[in-house]
Scaffold this active site. Structure first.
Site, PDB file in Angstrom:
ATOM      1  CB  THR A 119      -0.916   0.021   1.242  1.00 21.24           C
ATOM      2  OG1 THR A 119      -1.565   1.292   1.350  1.00 21.24           O
ATOM      3  CG2 THR A 119      -0.114  -0.197   2.522  1.00 21.24           C
ATOM      4  CE1 TYR A 143      -3.673  -2.203   5.293  1.00 20.85           C
ATOM      5  CE2 TYR A 143      -3.382   0.059   4.537  1.00 20.85           C
ATOM      6  CZ  TYR A 143      -3.576  -1.285   4.265  1.00 20.85           C
ATOM      7  OH  TYR A 143      -3.672  -1.713   2.964  1.00 20.85           O
TER       8      TYR A 143
END
Length: 332
Positions: A119, A143
């Protein structure tokens, strides 16, 4: 490259199911490994489902033994950024512990090719734009830190073991399959486009618009939206590159073009013909003003360029999918 068997970990989810569809379309067999904690069994349409937990050695070993895949594509992760701040142990256990378990099982099964879903959240707040792969990685969320930890893990393992990997740093995955078969079905749903569509359809209250005072052209955040079908094409190209004997690599996957939140809401109104009722709220902590991908590495290594990653195509495909799922008639 056709005719290969690919273990798609988390293949019942949003992006994973689109990769399975793309694999099957070219003659490969996707084997979905998923515990269905957030994925959907109805999205498993193009190959067998092996139900199990990635952190359970017996479950993952059985998948390798029963299906004998040639390679692995990994999507199984906790992704809701806000939840990660509240439950970091759950995120680290699943996102990092799950990959450790997977790598150990791959070693036991003598499978050494892995495409990993990473990501742009590993970059944190960017120092320069557009973001290249050499941008410092200073994630601001749990995250993002778990995904960066896995990238570090893969790099370490590949230096010591027989592992060939690609870490693909997504920007904003969006849209649905153009034929309307599968799309985004998160619960809870935190992504802008499906929430805007729901508000435009009158199926929810007023949408929350977080931050209108950013240093951007209209005061709202700028993001790089990549159509999920374009993402699928890039994954297949990454898999083929590794299976052809090339070195491990990392690359951004985005469109290279940024749109503000207000521009996306305007596109939703344009596509649906309905206004998007929304209320302005203060900025959320950790939201960078602008995230924009430099896509030159993906173009050079994978020959990859987006085809459907324009707001109207992304939103049009998502709208067609959600209209079907929500049971909306042609007058909505």
């Amino acid at each position: 490259m056709n005719g290969r068997k690919v273990l798609v970990v988390g293949g019942a989810g949003y992006i994973g199911s689109h990769i399975c569809k793309a694999l099957a379309a070219r003659g490969d067999t996707p084997i979905v490994f998923d515990n269905l904690s957030s994925g959907h069994e109805h999205a498993v349409q193009w190959g067998p489902l092996h139900r199990g937990d990635i952190r359970n050695a017996a479950d993952i070993d059985a998948a390798f033994a029963n299906h004998k895949p040639d390679a692995v594509i990994h999507f199984a992760a906790c992704i809701e950024v806000g939840e990660g701040e509240i439950e970091p142990l759950r995120f680290w256990d699943n996102n990092v512990g799950g990959v450790i378990s997977l790598l150990q099982a791959m070693k036991r099964a003598n499978v050494n090719t892995l495409v990993f879903s990473s990501t742009c959240a590993t970059y944190g707040e960017p120092e320069t734009l557009p973001l290249t792969e050499s941008e410092p990685q200073t994630p601001v969320s749990v995250y993002g830190r778990t995904k960066l930890a896995v990238e570090t893990l893969l790099s370490d393992v590949s230096k010591a073991e027989d592992l060939s990997y690609a870490a693909l740093r997504y920007f904003n995955a969006s849209g649905a399959s153009p034929d309307g078969e599968i799309g985004e079905e998160h619960d809870p749903e935190s992504h802008l486009i499906p929430n805007a569509l729901k508000a435009a359809a009158g199926l929810s209250g007023r949408m929350k618009l977080f931050g209108t005072d950013y240093p951007t052209r209209d005061g709202t955040c700028v993001r790089d939206y990549i159509h999920v079908s374009d993402l699928a094409v890039a994954h297949l190209a990454a898999l083929d590159r590794l299976l052809s004997g090339n070195d491990s690599f990392v690359c951004n996957l985005g469109s290279g073009t940024g749109f503000t939140v207000r521009e996306i809401l305007d596109a939703v109104e344009r596509v649906t013909g309905n206004p998007v009722p929304c209320d302005e709220h203060p900025r959320r902590p950790g939201d960078a003003p602008t995230l924009l991908a430099d896509t030159s590495t993906a173009e050079r290594l994978l020959g990859f360029k987006t085809v459907r990653s324009t707001p109207d195509l992304v939103i049009g495909d998502a709208w067609a999918f959600h209209r079907r799922v929500w049971g909306l008639d042609d007058n909505t």
